[in-house]
Enzyme design. Structure first.
Site, PDB file in Angstrom:
ATOM      1  N   ASP A 138     -95.562 -33.520  25.969  1.00 58.95           N
ATOM      2  CA  ASP A 138     -96.459 -33.968  27.031  1.00 58.95           C
ATOM      3  C   ASP A 138     -96.267 -35.468  27.226  1.00 58.95           C
ATOM      4  O   ASP A 138     -96.630 -36.267  26.352  1.00 58.95           O
ATOM      5  CB  ASP A 138     -97.910 -33.640  26.637  1.00 58.95           C
ATOM      6  CG  ASP A 138     -98.903 -33.921  27.750  1.00 58.95           C
ATOM      7  OD1 ASP A 138     -98.566 -34.667  28.693  1.00 58.95           O
ATOM      8  OD2 ASP A 138    -100.033 -33.393  27.677  1.00 58.95           O
ATOM      9  N   HIS A 139     -95.733 -35.831  28.406  1.00 59.68           N
ATOM     10  CA  HIS A 139     -95.387 -37.236  28.625  1.00 59.68           C
ATOM     11  C   HIS A 139     -96.613 -38.123  28.821  1.00 59.68           C
ATOM     12  O   HIS A 139     -96.485 -39.353  28.843  1.00 59.68           O
ATOM     13  CB  HIS A 139     -94.459 -37.360  29.834  1.00 59.68           C
ATOM     14  CG  HIS A 139     -93.419 -38.426  29.679  1.00 59.68           C
ATOM     15  ND1 HIS A 139     -93.581 -39.523  28.862  1.00 59.68           N
ATOM     16  CD2 HIS A 139     -92.204 -38.577  30.246  1.00 59.68           C
ATOM     17  CE1 HIS A 139     -92.515 -40.297  28.930  1.00 59.68           C
ATOM     18  NE2 HIS A 139     -91.652 -39.751  29.764  1.00 59.68           N
ATOM     19  N   ARG A 140     -97.787 -37.542  28.963  1.00 56.40           N
ATOM     20  CA  ARG A 140     -99.001 -38.358  29.016  1.00 56.40           C
ATOM     21  C   ARG A 140     -99.319 -38.954  27.648  1.00 56.40           C
ATOM     22  O   ARG A 140     -99.939 -40.015  27.550  1.00 56.40           O
ATOM     23  CB  ARG A 140    -100.190 -37.509  29.490  1.00 56.40           C
ATOM     24  CG  ARG A 140    -100.073 -36.947  30.886  1.00 56.40           C
ATOM     25  CD  ARG A 140    -101.206 -35.981  31.185  1.00 56.40           C
ATOM     26  NE  ARG A 140    -101.209 -34.837  30.270  1.00 56.40           N
ATOM     27  CZ  ARG A 140    -102.105 -33.850  30.318  1.00 56.40           C
ATOM     28  NH1 ARG A 140    -103.066 -33.879  31.240  1.00 56.40           N
ATOM     29  NH2 ARG A 140    -102.044 -32.848  29.462  1.00 56.40           N
TER      30      ARG A 140
END
Length: 500
Positions: free
Chosen positions: A469-471
């Site tokens: 998850d790039h968040r």
């Protein structure tokens, strides 16, 4: 206190509102014991056996196999004191939909519904949950609509008696009429639900495990028409699949003689429709929600695992490990757990206005089963020794293959490994399970040319694929985590000495 007690379908997992009755393990008239399994129910998470809340005699079964029942709806009535004498003769009413007749209120006298605190020990399905919480969640009681029933494949016709005298139009909705005088409506027998270990024409039983019966139901194969090739004449998956493929082959046209015939051959008779329900339905919903909620990034790393394979061989040769199934997945799991200790942010959850970093690792292992993809997890796997981790992984895989994974075992995962290498696949771009921030794909281990100590040699090589998850995880953190997993697999013995 009433002798007749109704047992409602309990909540089999957090948030579940319904379940499909797969197999009744008892029938009307059977004497059952406390905590004896009475029915197998499939939910959106797993197939589980529900134990009896009381001992006694089965008086009524309210829903046949294949019916989807709401949580909180009664499924069975039990006479808890069958030795006290006969009950009042039942009067039954047939439903207009053609379902099984259900006993009237008078037939069961004062029926008592299962209380929140019953005779089942806390924590068991159908009993009170630890801490005093009832087994059914608040807000998930029975609906006012009727239960949904899956359409069934028609069974072979049975012999019918000689035709009766013609009925006049007065017979409709007013009972049976012979000539000009109405006759009494025939008594409808008490409901009977037969065991799914179907009776064959010879009067015996079809021997087949629940997953095999489920497969036969999905493929539309009548188990009674098959001859089993398994132990004691039991029917196996291969028997069902062979029967299904044979039926499909027989239905296909031998030749196409014209364009019109060719177009007609692609009709509904050559299509298979599989209901989307249970585990497959939940998986589809979770994957769709995850794919369009968390921004996925996937990185790949190819590593030389020759030393890791040799370490496994040495491990198998040790006396205390000879009775343990050891696979490369064990070392991959250990590598992930050690890498999490160095990069704890990988083991976290996006919670809107905050990131929740978990100090424990519930390590999920994706498993392909007959009911679809499930992801049970090893609870608090980071605290386990290598031997304990091996035992936990073996138990998890065996339980999943047998179709007995509980909903609790699939809840609360924090990080997942999917072993696509067992299918001969090099790697993939896996989708995150909802609520997790990373998932590692472990590809097949192959012998490939590799530059080792300045020379090209044949080495054992695999490819890892990490989706995150790039968040939460940026490229630097994801790359460092994947690199540490790769370093461990390149030389696990050195990594164990340096990292622990």
């Amino acid at each position: 206190m009433s002798r007749i007690k109704e047992f409602n379908l309990p909540d089999l997992g957090e948030g579940l509102t319904e379940g499909e009755i797969l197999t009744w393990l008892v029938k009307v008239g059977d004497t059952i014991e406390l905590n004896q399994p009475i029915v197998e129910v499939e939910t959106a998470k797993a197939a589980v056996e529900i134990p009896a809340k009381w001992a006694g005699q089965v008086q009524a079964i309210f829903h046949p196999e294949g019916t989807t029942v709401e949580v909180g709806s009664p499924i069975i009535a039990i006479d808890t004191d069958p030795g006290a004498g006969p009950l009042e003769a039942p009067s039954t009413t047939a439903t207009p939909t053609g379902d099984l007749p259900t006993p009237s209120a008078a037939s069961l006298a004062a029926v008592e519904v299962a209380p929140a605190e019953g005779m089942v020990e806390p924590g068991l399905i159908g009993g009170p949950a630890p801490g005093g919480r009832t087994a059914v969640l608040v807000g998930y009681g029975p609906r006012t609509t009727t239960a949904k029933r899956r359409p069934r494949k028609a069974l072979p016709p049975t012999p019918t008696p000689a035709p009766a005298p013609a009925l006049t139009s007065a017979a409709v909705d007013h009972g049976v009429v012979v000539g000009d005088k109405p006759a009494a409506i025939p008594t409808i027998p008490a409901p009977q639900v037969h065991d799914r270990r179907d009776e064959v024409s010879g009067g015996g039983l079809v021997l087949a495990k629940p997953p095999v019966r489920k497969l036969a139901k999905d493929l539309g194969v009548d188990l009674r028409a098959l001859t089993g090739s398994g132990p004691l004449g039991s029917i196996t998956r291969e028997d069902v699949q062979q029967a299904a493929s044979g039926a499909t082959t027989a239905a296909e046209p031998v030749a196409v003689t014209s364009v019109a015939t060719s177009a007609a051959s692609f009709g509904a008779d050559r299509e298979q429709r599989i209901p989307v329900k249970g585990v497959r339905k939940l998986t589809a919903e979770n994957m769709s929600r995850s794919a369009f909620t968390a921004p996925h990034v996937t990185e790949f790393l190819t590593v030389d695992v020759t030393r890791a394979m040799k370490a496994l061989d040495r491990l198998r040769g040790r006396r205390e490990w000879r009775d343990v199934r050891v696979s490369p997945l064990l070392l991959v799991a250990k590598a992930v757990l050690l890498a999490v200790q160095r990069h704890p942010m990988v083991n976290s959850t996006w919670a809107g206005d905050e990131i929740v970093v978990k100090e424990y690792v519930n390590l999920g292992i994706a498993a392909a089963t007959e009911r679809g993809l499930i992801v049970p997890n090893v609870k608090d796997a980071g605290r386990l020794s290598l031997r304990e981790l091996a035992d936990a992984l073996n138990e998890l895989v065996q339980t999943a293959k047998s179709g007995r994974t509980s909903p609790a075992a699939m809840s609360g995962g924090t990080l997942t490994i999917t072993n696509v290498g067992v299918f001969g696949v090099d790697t993939g771009t896996p989708i995150l399970p909802p609520g997790e921030s990373a998932i590692l794909a472990f590809g097949a281990v192959r012998e490939m040319p590799w530059v080792h100590k300045g020379k090209v040699k044949a080495r054992q090589v695999t490819t890892l694929g990490l989706s995150f998850d790039h968040r939460i995880i940026d490229g630097e953190l994801g790359s460092k985590f994947l690199r540490d997993v790769g370093d461990f697999l390149t030389d696990p013995e050195a990594a164990l000495l340096a990292w622990t």
